[in-house]
Design a protein around this motif. Structure first.
Motif, short mmCIF file in Angstrom:
data_model
loop_
_atom_site.label_atom_id
_atom_site.label_comp_id
_atom_site.label_asym_id
_atom_site.label_seq_id
_atom_site.Cartn_x
_atom_site.Cartn_y
_atom_site.Cartn_z
N VAL A 1 -49.95 -56.28 -43.93
CA VAL A 1 -49.94 -56.18 -42.46
C VAL A 1 -49.19 -54.93 -41.99
N HIS A 2 -48.09 -54.59 -42.64
CA HIS A 2 -47.27 -53.47 -42.19
C HIS A 2 -47.66 -52.15 -42.87
N LEU A 3 -47.50 -52.08 -44.19
CA LEU A 3 -47.74 -50.81 -44.89
C LEU A 3 -49.20 -50.38 -44.82
N LEU A 4 -50.10 -51.25 -45.25
CA LEU A 4 -51.51 -50.87 -45.33
C LEU A 4 -52.15 -50.73 -43.95
N ARG A 5 -52.03 -51.77 -43.15
CA ARG A 5 -52.81 -51.83 -41.91
C ARG A 5 -52.21 -51.02 -40.75
N THR A 6 -51.00 -50.53 -40.91
CA THR A 6 -50.49 -49.61 -39.88
C THR A 6 -50.17 -48.25 -40.52
N HIS A 7 -49.20 -48.18 -41.41
CA HIS A 7 -48.76 -46.89 -41.95
C HIS A 7 -49.88 -46.12 -42.66
N LEU A 8 -50.52 -46.74 -43.63
CA LEU A 8 -51.51 -46.01 -44.42
C LEU A 8 -52.76 -45.69 -43.62
N LEU A 9 -53.20 -46.60 -42.78
CA LEU A 9 -54.36 -46.30 -41.94
C LEU A 9 -54.02 -45.22 -40.92
N ALA A 10 -52.82 -45.27 -40.35
CA ALA A 10 -52.42 -44.23 -39.40
C ALA A 10 -52.37 -42.86 -40.08
N GLU A 11 -51.98 -42.83 -41.33
CA GLU A 11 -51.97 -41.56 -42.07
C GLU A 11 -53.39 -41.02 -42.22
N VAL A 12 -54.32 -41.90 -42.51
CA VAL A 12 -55.72 -41.49 -42.61
C VAL A 12 -56.20 -40.93 -41.27
N PHE A 13 -55.91 -41.66 -40.19
CA PHE A 13 -56.33 -41.19 -38.87
C PHE A 13 -55.73 -39.81 -38.57
N ALA A 14 -54.45 -39.62 -38.94
CA ALA A 14 -53.76 -38.37 -38.64
C ALA A 14 -54.31 -37.21 -39.46
N VAL A 15 -54.46 -37.41 -40.77
CA VAL A 15 -54.94 -36.33 -41.63
C VAL A 15 -56.35 -35.94 -41.24
N SER A 16 -57.21 -36.91 -41.00
CA SER A 16 -58.58 -36.59 -40.60
C SER A 16 -58.60 -35.85 -39.27
N LEU A 17 -57.74 -36.25 -38.34
CA LEU A 17 -57.66 -35.56 -37.05
C LEU A 17 -57.27 -34.10 -37.24
N LEU A 18 -56.23 -33.87 -38.04
CA LEU A 18 -55.72 -32.52 -38.24
C LEU A 18 -56.69 -31.65 -39.04
N ARG A 19 -57.47 -32.25 -39.89
CA ARG A 19 -58.44 -31.50 -40.70
C ARG A 19 -59.71 -31.14 -39.93
N ASN A 20 -60.11 -32.00 -39.01
CA ASN A 20 -61.47 -31.90 -38.48
C ASN A 20 -61.60 -31.60 -36.99
#
Length: 666
Positions: free
Chosen positions: A362-381
Motif C-alpha cells: 500500500v505504501h511503497l509500491l502503490r505510492t512511492h514506486l508508482l509516483a517514481e514511474v510517473f515522475a521519470v516518464s514525465l521528465l523523459r517525455n
C-alpha cells in the motif's frame, strides 16, 4: 536600436545566490540578441534584478532564452537558482520564462516562453527544435533501470546525490532530514537501545524508547491498543484503509460457523451476511511468503483472515481471526470469547501481517514506486512547455530523491527494513512482485476502489469520505485544465509526446500488463482526465493517507510490530503474557522501527500543501485562475473536515488538505 527590459527573479532559497557572471540571449521569430552579460557582480537570493538588452531591430515574438553562468579565472564556481525571467519587448508585450532549476555548470541552458504548447502547436522550427533537444538531454538524465524482475522500473542513479540538481532535496530539506535522523539515533544510543538484542520484560518499558517523541494519538493508541474497537477502527482510518471489504459470502477457507460467533440483538451470522453487516480483511497476498532472519533468528509471517461485524451502534468489531490461509486442526479460528492472551496474540499476528501489507504494497509500491514511474516518464517525455508537464511537475517534487534514500537506508542490503523486518531481504522483492501483478487501475482510483470493495455506506469511514471529496475536487481542476488545452479527442490522439508519456508508464510502471486496466494510450479527453486525476491523487492524497499516521499508530510498537519472533499458536490455551513478550520484537529492533516511523512522519519546513503552487509554471490567465479555484475548494473542504473532527474521539486529519503535501517528499 531597440531595448528589451529583462527582469530576473532569483529564488529565495539557501545558496541561490551567485557571484559568477550570468549571460542571456533572447531568441525570437525574427532573430536573436547578442549574448549579453547581466551586469551585476552578485545576484542575491530572492533578488529581483532588471537589465537592458539592446538589439539592432525587433526580434519578433520571443520564443526562448538562453542562460549561461560562467566563472572568472581564479574565482570559485557556484550554483544559481533563478525562478523566472520576465521580458518587456519594445512593442510593450510581456513574456514570462519559467525556470525553477539550478544552473551549476558552464553549459548554455535553453528555456521556453511560458505559454503551454503541444508539439503540433509549434508554429516554427525554433520551438520544435528546442523541445526535441530538451527531451534528448532528459532521456539521458532520467534513464530507466530495472530494480528487480516483476517490479516497476526506477531511475538509473548512483544514490540521491547523483540525481540531477533540479530533483534533489533543497538544502533546507536535506539538513532537516539528516538532523531528524541523527538526533533520533543519538537518543537511542545514549539509552543503550541500539545494540540491546534482549526481549522486553515488561510492555511499559517500551514507553522509554522515545520519551519526548510522542503525539496525542500515539499516547491514545498506547492506552487503548488492546481494545477490539480500536483494532477494527484502524482498518478504516489507520495507515492501511485499503484491506477491508464487505463480505456477503464467507470464503471457503474461512469456516466460521454460526455457533462460533456471538451477534447482539438475537441476530446470527447468516442474517448479518445477508444484511451486509459483515466485513473481511484477507491477507492472502502473504500466503507462502518466507519470513526473514533477523539477528540470526528465524522470524514469522502469517496470512490471516479477519472477520468484522458492524454493530447496531455502527461500531465495527472483530468477531473471528484465522492466522493461516488453509483450515486445519493446527490453525484454529480465534474468537473474542477465547482467553485474553489467545485473542490478543491473534490480533498481534494480524498487526504484523498488516505492517508488511501496508509498508510494502500500500505504501511503497502503490505510492512511492508508482509516483517514481510517473515522475521519470514525465521528465523523459514531456518538455517544460507542455501543459501536462506544467500541471504535474509540482506533484513530483523530491520524489526521486526520497526514493533513492529509501533504497539505500530502508530496503537496501543494509537498510532498516532488510535488517529488522520480518518481510525484509528475499521476501521483500517476492512480495512486491506478487503485489505488482495484482495492481489494477480501478484500485488506484478511489471511487472505483470503494465501489469494488462495496464500502459506500460503511459508517465512520473518514478515509473514504475525505478521499472521495478530494478526488472530486482534483478531478474538476484537472478537467478544467485539460479541456482548456484539448478541445477534442482528436487533439489527444494527435499529441505524440502525450502518447509516449502514457506508453512509457504502461511499459515501465505496469510492465505492459493489459489485465491491470492501465491504458497503453489515450483516445479521449475523459480518459486523459481520469488518468491525470489518478496520478495527482496518488502523489498527494493517497500517500498522505498511508504515510502521515505512521508514528501515530506505530509509535507504540505492540500496535505495529515490524517482525514477530515466535511461530503463531497452533492450539488455543497455549499463550501467556510471557509468550506475548517473546513474540514481539526485541529491544533494538523496536528502537529502530520506532525511529524510522518518527523520521518518516516528520514534514520539513519547506512543506508545500496540496493546491499551493509557489512555482508559477502556468503563465496564462485561465489555468492560473483554475489553480486559485482549486485552492479555494480545498480550503472549504479543510473547514468542513475540521468541523467534523470537533465531534470525534479520534480526529481524522490525514486527508485535511492543509496536511497533504503536494508530492511524495517523505
Amino acid at each position: 536600436m531597440v531595448d528589451y527590459e529583462v527582469t530576473v527573479y532569483t529564488g529565495d532559497r539557501a545558496y541561490a545566490t551567485t557571484v559568477n557572471p550570468v549571460h542571456i540571449k533572447l531568441v525570437g521569430t525574427e532573430g536573436e540578441s547578442a549574448r549579453t552579460w547581466l551586469s551585476s557582480w552578485v545576484i542575491f537570493r530572492g533578488a529581483v534584478s532588471t537589465y537592458t538588452v539592446s538589439c539592432p531591430k525587433s526580434l519578433g515574438r520571443l520564443v526562448l532564452i538562453e542562460l549561461d553562468k560562467r566563472q572568472f579565472r581564479l574565482m570559485f564556481g557556484d550554483a544559481w537558482f533563478p525562478d523566472k525571467v520576465e521580458i518587456k519587448s519594445p512593442e510593450r508585450d510581456i513574456y514570462t520564462f519559467p525556470i525553477y532549476c539550478w544552473i551549476s555548470d558552464r553549459e548554455t541552458h535553453c528555456f521556453r516562453e511560458g505559454k503551454a504548447l503541444r508539439m503540433f502547436d509549434e508554429s516554427n522550427s525554433l520551438g520544435r527544435n528546442a523541445r526535441k533537444q530538451e527531451l534528448s538531454q532528459r532521456s539521458v538524465d532520467y534513464a530507466w533501470e530495472l530494480f528487480s524482475v516483476g517490479l516497476p522500473y526506477i531511475i538509473k542513479a548512483d544514490g540521491p546525490t547523483s540525481l540531477p540538481d533540479e530533483v534533489q532535496f533543497s538544502f533546507t530539506k536535506r539538513t532537516e532530514f539528516v538532523f531528524t535522523a541523527m538526533t533520533g539515533l543519538a537518543e537511542l544510543r545514549l539509552k543503550g537501545l541500539v545494540d540491546n538484542q534482549e526481549n522486553w520484560q515488561n510492555l511499559d518499558d517500551i514507553n522509554d524508547v522515545f520519551h519526548y517523541k510522542e503525539t496525542p494519538l500515539s499516547n491514545y493508541v498506547q492506552e487503548h491498543w488492546k481494545e477490539d474497537w480500536l483494532f477494527a477502527y484502524q482498518f478504516l482510518n489507520g495507515v492501511n484503509p485499503n484491506m477491508i471489504r464487505r463480505c456477503k459470502t464467507l470464503p471457503n477457507n474461512f469456516p466460521v460457523t454460526e455457533d462460533m460467533v456471538s451477534i447482539p440483538n438475537g441476530s446470527n451470522l447468516s442474517n448479518e451476511l445477508k444484511q451486509g453487516n459483515i466485513y473481511l480483511c484477507d491477507f492472502k497476498n502473504l500466503n507462502g511468503m518466507p519470513a526473514n532472519t533477523v539477528q540470526g533468528k528465524q522470524q514469522y509471517l502469517t496470512a490471516p483472515l479477519v472477520l468484522l461485524h458492524k454493530r447496531p451502534n455502527d461500531k465495527l468489531m472483530p468477531i473471528a481471526i484465522q492466522l493461516k490461509q488453509t483450515p486445519a486442526e493446527d490453525n484454529p479460528i480465534f474468537l473474542p470469547t477465547d482467553s485474553d492472551n489467545d485473542w490478543l496474540t491473534a490480533k498481534i499476528f494480524v498487526k504484523g501481517a498488516n505492517f508488511t501489507e501496508h509498508q510494502l504494497n500500500v505504501h511503497l509500491l502503490r505510492t512511492h514506486l508508482l509516483a517514481e514511474v510517473f515522475a521519470v516518464s514525465l521528465l523523459r517525455n514531456l518538455p517544460m512547455v507542455h501543459p501536462l508537464y506544467k500541471l504535474l511537475i509540482p506533484h513530483t517534487r523530491y520524489t526521486l530523491h526520497i526514493n533513492e534514500l529509501s533504497r539505500a537506508r530502508l530496503t537496501g542490503p543494509t537498510g532498516v527494513f532488510t535488517k529488522f523486518g520480518a518481510s525484509g531481504g528475499e521476501t521483500l522483492t517476492k512480495f512486491l512482485a506478487r503485489s505488482q501483478s495484482l495492481i489494477t487501475y480501478r484500485s488506484l482510483c478511489i471511487p472505483d476502489d470503494i465501489a469494488d470493495r462495496d464500502l459506500q455506506d460503511l459508517p465512520n469511514f473518514y478515509y473514504r469520505d475525505d478521499g472521495l471529496q478530494l478526488w472530486t475536487i482534483i478531478f474538476k481542476f484537472v478537467q478544467g485544465v485539460i479541456q482548456h488545452y484539448y478541445k477534442s479527442d482528436d487533439e489527444v490522439q494527435r499529441d505524440s509526446e502525450l502518447q509516449t508519456w502514457i506508453r512509457d508508464i504502461f511499459e515501465h510502471g505496469f510492465l505492459s500488463q493489459s489485465q491491470s486496466g492501465i491504458p497503453p494510450s489515450f483516445m479521449t479527453v475523459p480518459e486523459l482526465t481520469k488518468f491525470t486525476t489518478m496520478v495527482m491523487f496518488t502523489c498527494s492524497c493517497q500517500h498522505a493517507a498511508v504515510n502521515s499516521g505512521q508514528y501515530d499508530y506505530g509509535g507504540w510498537m505492540p500496535n505495529t510490530p515490524t517482525t514477530l519472533q515466535r511461530a503463531p499458536p497452533t492450539k488455543k490455551g497455549t499463550t501467556s503474557k510471557s509468550t506475548i513478550l517473546e513474540t514481539l520484537p526485541p529491544i533494538n529492533v523496536t528502537a529502530q522501527g520506532m525511529a524510522s516511523a518518527w523520521l518518516l512522519s516528520q514534514p520539513s519546513s519547506d512543506f508545500v500543501p496540496l493546491g499551493h503552487y509557489p512555482e508559477e509554471h502556468f503563465t496564462e490567465e485561465i489555468p492560473r485562475q483554475l489553480q486559485k479555484d482549486f485552492k479555494a475548494e480545498l480550503d472549504e473542504l479543510s473547514i468542513k473536515i475540521n468541523n467534523r473532527n470537533e465531534g470525534l474521539e479520534i480526529r481524522y486529519t490525514y486527508l485535511d488538505p492543509k496536511n497533504i503535501e503536494n508530492s511524495i517528499a517523505i
